[in-house]
Design a protein around this motif. Sequence first.
Motif, PDB file in Angstrom:
ATOM      1  N   ILE A 173       0.823  -1.207   0.000  1.00  0.00           N
ATOM      2  CA  ILE A 173       0.000   0.000   0.000  1.00  0.00           C
ATOM      3  C   ILE A 173       0.857   1.256   0.000  1.00  0.00           C
ATOM      4  N   LEU A 174       1.889   1.292   0.839  1.00  0.00           N
ATOM      5  CA  LEU A 174       2.735   2.480   0.928  1.00  0.00           C
ATOM      6  C   LEU A 174       3.592   2.684  -0.321  1.00  0.00           C
ATOM      7  N   SER A 175       3.830   1.612  -1.078  1.00  0.00           N
ATOM      8  CA  SER A 175       4.650   1.717  -2.293  1.00  0.00           C
ATOM      9  C   SER A 175       3.859   2.234  -3.487  1.00  0.00           C
ATOM     10  N   ALA A 176       2.530   2.292  -3.353  1.00  0.00           N
ATOM     11  CA  ALA A 176       1.674   2.812  -4.427  1.00  0.00           C
ATOM     12  C   ALA A 176       1.444   4.306  -4.226  1.00  0.00           C
ATOM     13  N   LYS A 177       1.385   5.030  -5.316  1.00  0.00           N
ATOM     14  CA  LYS A 177       1.090   6.460  -5.235  1.00  0.00           C
ATOM     15  C   LYS A 177      -0.385   6.660  -4.930  1.00  0.00           C
ATOM     16  N   ASP A 178      -0.771   7.816  -4.422  1.00  0.00           N
ATOM     17  CA  ASP A 178      -2.184   8.122  -4.229  1.00  0.00           C
ATOM     18  C   ASP A 178      -2.904   8.020  -5.572  1.00  0.00           C
ATOM     19  N   GLY A 179      -4.017   7.312  -5.565  1.00  0.00           N
ATOM     20  CA  GLY A 179      -4.754   7.066  -6.806  1.00  0.00           C
ATOM     21  C   GLY A 179      -4.288   5.823  -7.532  1.00  0.00           C
ATOM     22  N   THR A 194      -8.339  -7.545   6.256  1.00  0.00           N
ATOM     23  CA  THR A 194      -8.629  -6.596   7.331  1.00  0.00           C
ATOM     24  C   THR A 194      -7.443  -5.661   7.537  1.00  0.00           C
ATOM     25  N   ALA A 195      -6.232  -6.254   7.598  1.00  0.00           N
ATOM     26  CA  ALA A 195      -5.031  -5.436   7.775  1.00  0.00           C
ATOM     27  C   ALA A 195      -4.850  -4.474   6.614  1.00  0.00           C
ATOM     28  N   ALA A 196      -5.152  -4.930   5.399  1.00  0.00           N
ATOM     29  CA  ALA A 196      -4.993  -4.072   4.229  1.00  0.00           C
ATOM     30  C   ALA A 196      -5.977  -2.895   4.265  1.00  0.00           C
ATOM     31  N   ALA A 197      -7.247  -3.187   4.544  1.00  0.00           N
ATOM     32  CA  ALA A 197      -8.269  -2.133   4.543  1.00  0.00           C
ATOM     33  C   ALA A 197      -8.045  -1.124   5.664  1.00  0.00           C
ATOM     34  N   LEU A 198      -7.843  -1.637   6.877  1.00  0.00           N
ATOM     35  CA  LEU A 198      -7.641  -0.740   8.008  1.00  0.00           C
ATOM     36  C   LEU A 198      -6.297  -0.032   7.938  1.00  0.00           C
TER      37      LEU A 198
END
Length: 343
Positions: free
Chosen positions: A276-282, A295-299
Motif C-alpha cells: 500500500i505504501l509503495s503505491a502512489k495516491d490514486g 482486514t489489515a490491508a483495509a484498516l
Amino acid sequence: MSIDRYGLSRVVGEKGVLPQRARKLEPSLPCREAELLIDVESLNIDAASFKQIKDEVGADPARIATRVQEIVRERGKMQNPVTGSGGMLIGRVKEIGPKHPARGVLQPGDRIATLVSLSLTPLVIEEVKAVHPSIDRVDIRGHAILFATGLYAKLPTDMPDMLALAALDVAGAPALVARWLRPGMTVAVLGSGKSGALCLAQARRSLKGQGRLLALDISQQALDTLQGIGLCDVGLKVDATQAVDTMEAVSRATEGALCDLVINCASVGNTEMASILSAKDGGTVILFSMATSFTAAALGAEGVGKDVTMVVGSGYVPGHADFTLELLRAEPALRRLFETRYV
C-alpha cells in the motif's frame, strides 16, 4: 430437484455453507450425478500454506507428508487450518457423472489439472508417494471430486506436466495483470515465485517498452536471476514485512513518484502495508498472496490516509489457463526459469 452444482451435499454438519468455508467435507465414493471423479497424482500446495507447514513441522519430507495427511483426514480436503488456503491438483479423469458439464467434453483417462482450490475439493489420500519441498508438491495415490462449477484444464502435450502445473497453479495472476496494466505505468511486483515471475513477464509485455518495472524480494539471488533474463528494470532487495523500509526503497528507485500499480505475490504475511505504501495516491494494489489479511490491508490503508484501489486476485479470469500457458510458450527465458525451478 436441481442438481448440486456447488457441492453443498458434501458439506458435513453445516447447512447452506459452501465447501470452501466448510469445516469438513465428505469425500467418500461413489461419484454423484453432477460430479467428476479424479485419480490424483500430485497436489501442488499453495506457497503460503506449504511454507506454514514447513515452519510448523520442519523441512523433513516425512513430517510434511504426515501433516498433510492429518489435515486431509480431519477436513476431507487439503485446506491449511492456519492459512485457510489449499492449492490445486493434477490427475486423471476416472468417472464423469451424467449431469456434470464435462460429460462429452472429457473422457475417462484424460489428464487434467484442477483450477479451483484444494480448500473446496473433496479429497482422500491413500498414500503419499513423495514430497518435494523445493517446489511445494506432494505426490500421492488417492481420489478427488470436482463439482459441476469446478474449473479445470486439460494438460497440454507440448510441455512437461510439472511445468504446466506450476503455471496453471497461478494462472489467474498474469491474466489479471493484463487487465489492469497500461503502457507508461511504473509497476512493482512483490515476490519472485511462480506468480511473481509470471506477473513480471506479463507486465513487461503489457508495458510495450513504455514504463518502469520493479521486482521486490528478500533474496538477492532471485532478483539477480530475474534481472538476468530481462524480467525487470530494477531489483530491490527488501524485507516486505518492514513496510516503511520497503516504501523508502521504492521511493528512491522511482525518484519519489512511487508506483501506479503494485502486485503482491509474497508467500509470507504482514506485507500488506509495504504494498500500500509503495503505491502512489490514486494507484492500484493487486493482492494475490494467500497470506494477505484483507482486514489489515483495509484498516492499514485507512490508518495512513492512503487513497489506493485494492483488488483481490481471486485466481480466476475467463480464459486464464490458456492465457498463461501461451505466455509461457511465448517467453523462452521465463519457460527456462520455470523448468529450472519447478520441473
